[in-house]
Write an enzyme that holds these catalytic residues in place. Structure first.
Site, mmCIF file in Angstrom:
data_model
loop_
_atom_site.group_PDB
_atom_site.id
_atom_site.type_symbol
_atom_site.label_atom_id
_atom_site.label_comp_id
_atom_site.label_asym_id
_atom_site.label_seq_id
_atom_site.Cartn_x
_atom_site.Cartn_y
_atom_site.Cartn_z
ATOM 1 N N GLU A 15 19.274 18.299 58.034
ATOM 2 C CA GLU A 15 18.186 18.219 57.058
ATOM 3 C C GLU A 15 16.983 18.991 57.590
ATOM 4 O O GLU A 15 16.606 18.831 58.752
ATOM 5 C CB GLU A 15 17.818 16.749 56.807
ATOM 6 C CG GLU A 15 16.616 16.522 55.930
ATOM 7 C CD GLU A 15 16.757 17.145 54.547
ATOM 8 O OE1 GLU A 15 15.820 17.856 54.122
ATOM 9 O OE2 GLU A 15 17.808 16.925 53.889
ATOM 10 N N ILE A 16 16.388 19.815 56.731
ATOM 11 C CA ILE A 16 15.294 20.688 57.161
ATOM 12 C C ILE A 16 13.933 19.996 57.110
ATOM 13 O O ILE A 16 13.020 20.356 57.855
ATOM 14 C CB ILE A 16 15.286 21.976 56.303
ATOM 15 C CG1 ILE A 16 14.433 23.055 56.958
ATOM 16 C CG2 ILE A 16 14.829 21.686 54.880
ATOM 17 C CD1 ILE A 16 14.543 24.413 56.280
ATOM 18 N N LEU A 62 25.768 18.794 48.609
ATOM 19 C CA LEU A 62 25.600 17.886 47.479
ATOM 20 C C LEU A 62 24.187 17.993 46.914
ATOM 21 O O LEU A 62 23.208 17.746 47.621
ATOM 22 C CB LEU A 62 25.888 16.450 47.913
ATOM 23 C CG LEU A 62 27.240 16.235 48.614
ATOM 24 C CD1 LEU A 62 27.440 14.762 48.936
ATOM 25 C CD2 LEU A 62 28.397 16.771 47.782
ATOM 26 N N ASP A 118 19.124 22.415 46.524
ATOM 27 C CA ASP A 118 17.978 22.932 45.781
ATOM 28 C C ASP A 118 18.446 24.111 44.927
ATOM 29 O O ASP A 118 18.993 25.084 45.445
ATOM 30 C CB ASP A 118 16.906 23.384 46.769
ATOM 31 C CG ASP A 118 15.566 23.649 46.098
ATOM 32 O OD1 ASP A 118 15.561 24.071 44.931
ATOM 33 O OD2 ASP A 118 14.528 23.452 46.761
ATOM 34 N N GLU A 158 21.525 9.610 47.267
ATOM 35 C CA GLU A 158 20.418 9.157 46.434
ATOM 36 C C GLU A 158 20.231 10.051 45.213
ATOM 37 O O GLU A 158 19.952 9.587 44.110
ATOM 38 C CB GLU A 158 19.132 9.108 47.264
ATOM 39 C CG GLU A 158 19.062 7.974 48.272
ATOM 40 C CD GLU A 158 19.911 8.209 49.528
ATOM 41 O OE1 GLU A 158 20.059 7.274 50.324
ATOM 42 O OE2 GLU A 158 20.438 9.326 49.693
#
Length: 238
Positions: free
Chosen positions: A86-87, A139, A142, A218
């Site tokens: 994750e960035i 998944l 962006d 989520e």
């Protein structure tokens, strides 16, 4: 179902409202990252406390968000290691804190999942050896709607060669989005690459992971709540 709090220790899962961050991040910008020069330089023992000799990460959730699907992988495959990349700073902090809490709340579980803050568009070969990964997940990435920003999309022709490099033969790439235009983009670029083929509908349905892709994350759960559309495509490394 995740336990929310241990009544004895008082340990509870972190709350997302304290880790909020804007949804979009420019992956081409010069973020500040520490990253290994070579996969052999990664100290995986720090991330996986029960790591055994010869064991390696096999699943990578690229852009793992708040870690919902990563936790699902931990439950589904207790004997295999999964990493979330994750960035965003606060989001990756949340996932790391969530995993720490889950390990306390459920002793002996979730030692097979971990999270790294990194830029997967730049540093995948720094973390994974050739043909190391068995599954990669993209998944609800962006969509970068503006044409000028299409080069920021996580699926593009240049990056697919890197994904093929770190995936073993017969390894799978799972993609899911609620944006039809992005889905078509993904399918087009994956099929144009000589090292990937799309699974048939029958193969997709028979994969036990497929049903988990819709609501485990989520973002996926939000799409379900809003009665939005899901667009799935799974590809095999040739």
């Amino acid at each position: 179902m995740e336990m929310l709090q241990d009544p004895e220790s008082g340990i509870s899962l972190p709350q997302k409202r304290y880790y909020r961050q804007r949804a979009h991040s420019n992956p081409i910008a010069d973020h500040c990252f520490d990253y290994p020069a070579h996969p052999d330089d990664v100290n995986w023992q720090e991330l996986y406390p029960n790591l055994t000799e010869g064991q390696c990460v096999e699943f990578a959730d690229i852009g793992c968000g708040y870690g919902g699907f990563l936790v699902t992988l931990g439950d589904m495959f207790p004997d295999r290691l999964a990493i979330g990349l994750e960035i965003r700073v606060k989001v990756s902090d949340y996932v790391m804190d969530r995993i720490k809490a889950l390990r306390i709340l459920h002793p002996g579980k979730y030692n097979n999942i971990a999270c790294l803050r990194t830029n997967a568009m730049k540093y995948l070969p720094n973390y994974f050896r050739k043909a190391q990964l068995d599954k990669m997940f993209f998944l609800y990435p962006d969509p970068h709607f503006k044409r000028a920003k299409h080069k920021w999309r996580i699926i593009n022709q240049a990056l697919l060669s890197e994904y093929a490099y770190v995936l073993r033969k017969e390894g799978l790439v799972y993609t899911m989005t609620d944006v039809e235009d992005l889905h078509k983009w993904i399918v087009q670029h994956m099929l144009q690459h000589p090292l990937f083929e799309r699974l048939t509908n029958e193969e997709e349905i028979s994969d036990p992971i497929t049903s988990k892709l819709y609501q485990s994350s989520e973002e996926g759960a939000k799409v379900v709540r809003n009665k939005g559309a899901h667009f799935l495509a799974i590809f095999r490394r040739l």
